[in-house]
Design an enzyme around this catalytic site. Structure first.
Site, PDB file in Angstrom:
ATOM      1  N   TYR A 293       2.873  34.961  55.322  1.00  0.00           N
ATOM      2  CA  TYR A 293       1.680  35.150  54.502  1.00  0.00           C
ATOM      3  C   TYR A 293       1.059  33.783  54.210  1.00  0.00           C
ATOM      4  O   TYR A 293       1.714  32.882  53.696  1.00  0.00           O
ATOM      5  CB  TYR A 293       2.052  35.849  53.199  1.00  0.00           C
ATOM      6  CG  TYR A 293       0.873  36.432  52.459  1.00  0.00           C
ATOM      7  CD1 TYR A 293       0.527  37.774  52.620  1.00  0.00           C
ATOM      8  CD2 TYR A 293       0.109  35.654  51.598  1.00  0.00           C
ATOM      9  CE1 TYR A 293      -0.550  38.323  51.937  1.00  0.00           C
ATOM     10  CE2 TYR A 293      -0.961  36.197  50.916  1.00  0.00           C
ATOM     11  CZ  TYR A 293      -1.293  37.527  51.092  1.00  0.00           C
ATOM     12  OH  TYR A 293      -2.356  38.061  50.419  1.00  0.00           O
ATOM     13  N   TYR A 344      -8.158  38.759  57.150  1.00  0.00           N
ATOM     14  CA  TYR A 344      -7.468  38.792  55.872  1.00  0.00           C
ATOM     15  C   TYR A 344      -7.380  40.225  55.370  1.00  0.00           C
ATOM     16  O   TYR A 344      -8.315  40.753  54.781  1.00  0.00           O
ATOM     17  CB  TYR A 344      -8.219  37.921  54.862  1.00  0.00           C
ATOM     18  CG  TYR A 344      -7.570  37.845  53.492  1.00  0.00           C
ATOM     19  CD1 TYR A 344      -6.249  37.431  53.350  1.00  0.00           C
ATOM     20  CD2 TYR A 344      -8.295  38.147  52.347  1.00  0.00           C
ATOM     21  CE1 TYR A 344      -5.664  37.339  52.095  1.00  0.00           C
ATOM     22  CE2 TYR A 344      -7.721  38.059  51.084  1.00  0.00           C
ATOM     23  CZ  TYR A 344      -6.413  37.653  50.961  1.00  0.00           C
ATOM     24  OH  TYR A 344      -5.832  37.559  49.726  1.00  0.00           O
TER      25      TYR A 344
END
Length: 394
Positions: A293, A344
């Protein structure tokens, strides 16, 4: 802790379907429409019908509409498992964990996990998508706000600055992550940003919140993603190569932003990573691909440290080592370009790329050895963390 290898092969959970909508600056569909489309595409990818789904886990982004009403939109009836989940960027990993647990416990046979968001508005600046304050802070939060801490950029910048002060981490070292991931994105047709960049480009990009330059910060995207979790036995009969869910872990540190917090020095990856790897029966040396991440370059660096790819405080030197990251590097990290350059979708970004790599469907960016893939999810200001270990063999 029970090893995944102790669970009978037929009962082990596997990911059998992946659905991605159009991603990026895609205007028109609502977040709810993106979510429904993603589930339909995941079912088609697996080669099943919507009527085969008996479990649904839903997670929303910043825009409304992705909620329990999705069941009606999809025409799903008599679900055996159904809930809405929210731990921000760690939710995707947690949804797969709960879906896997449900499948292995017999609570459901085929579970769809979906996330969607549509923060971008045509004619409005990208920064406006996450820039607005939704509630007036009170108490401790009002003190932070009056000091200029008004959003994720400033809080993550504070965490990064602490790491820099403690360990000597530099902006140029953070930039090495951005450059490497853009090189991966250049090979990914799904990526929003594919033009190669240099460290000089990174350093020349404008500051967002020091020490973060623009190229230290993730994209903003519209779109949705969904995965189908079922038993390994059933997955083996479906349309795509089965991706085994070998291990999982969560950690929620509960940072208070007060004295003695270790914000910026340690994240939940330090707990959830070892737990997931122990369950999977692997060590960090067994990991072939790491999908980390990366809401900011710093988040990726801190997670790599906490997973044990390098020692604590050595992340800056590690990522900046020539030949370590990037398509020709020793360590395959964020092979699609990550959230910095690809798209995203919160925790669905690393998860979707992990599935693509584990299946061997990465095309030009495919990593030759991809038997064991580590996936991280981070939520809030390093408040929540989820880890998955995926594999091609049980």
């Amino acid at each position: 802790m029970t090893s995944r290898r102790e669970t009978p092969a037929r009962r082990r959970a596997a990911i059998a379907g992946l659905g991605l909508t159009e991603l990026g600056k895609v205007y028109g569909p609502s977040a709810r429409q993106f979510a429904a489309q993603a589930v339909r595409r995941a079912a088609d990818d697996a080669g099943i019908g919507l009527s085969d789904i008996d479990g649904l886990l839903v997670s929303a982004g910043t825009t409304p509409g992705v909620d329990l009403s999705l069941q009606v939109d999809l025409g799903l009836r008599d679900l055996r498992l159904f809930t809405q989940m929210q731990a921000f960027g760690s939710t995707a990993g947690a949804m797969v964990q709960y879906a896997a647990m449900a499948v292995e416990a017999g609570m459901a046979d085929t579970v769809a996990c979906v996330f969607a968001d549509a923060p971008l508005k045509q004619g409005k600046a990208t920064g406006a998508a996450y820039g607005g304050r939704r509630t007036t802070p009170t108490g401790w939060g009002s003190l932070l706000g009056s000091s200029g801490f008004a959003g994720p950029n400033s809080f993550y910048a504070l965490a990064a600055r602490r790491h820099m002060k403690t360990y000597g981490t530099t902006s140029e070292q953070l930039g090495a992550i951005a450059v490497a991931q853009r090189a991966w994105a250049a090979k990914n047709p799904l990526a929003q940003l594919r033009e190669p960049i240099t460290l000089a480009d990174h350093q020349a990009s404008r500051f967002i919140a020091e020490p973060f330059h623009l190229l230290d910060c993730c994209l903003v995207s519209n779109g949705g993603a969904a995965v189908i979790v079922t038993s390994a036995e059933r997955a083996a009969t479906l349309a795509q190569p089965a991706v085994q869910v070998l291990g999982w872990g969560q950690a929620h540190p509960g940072n208070s932003f007060r004295r003695n917090d270790n914000l910026g020095l340690v994240s939940g990856a330090a707990q959830s990573g070892p737990a997931a790897m122990e369950m999977a029966g692997v060590t960090i040396e067994d990991i072939d691909v790491a999908e980390i991440y990366d809401c900011y370059t710093f988040t990726a660096l801190l997670t790599l440290e906490d997973y044990g790819f390098c020692g604590k405080g050595e992340g800056g030197e590690f990522v900046a080592t020539p030949g370590m990251l990037g398509p020709d590097g020793k360590l395959a990290v964020n092979t699609g370009g990550g959230q910095l350059s690809s798209y995203y979708l919160w925790g669905m970004t690393p998860l979707s790329e992990a599935i693509i790599q584990a299946r061997g469907q990465g095309g030009e960016r495919q990593v030759p050895k991809h038997d064991t893939v580590l996936v991280s999810g981070n939520g809030g200001i390093l408040d929540h963390h989820s880890t998955l270990v995926l594999g091609t063999e049980g």
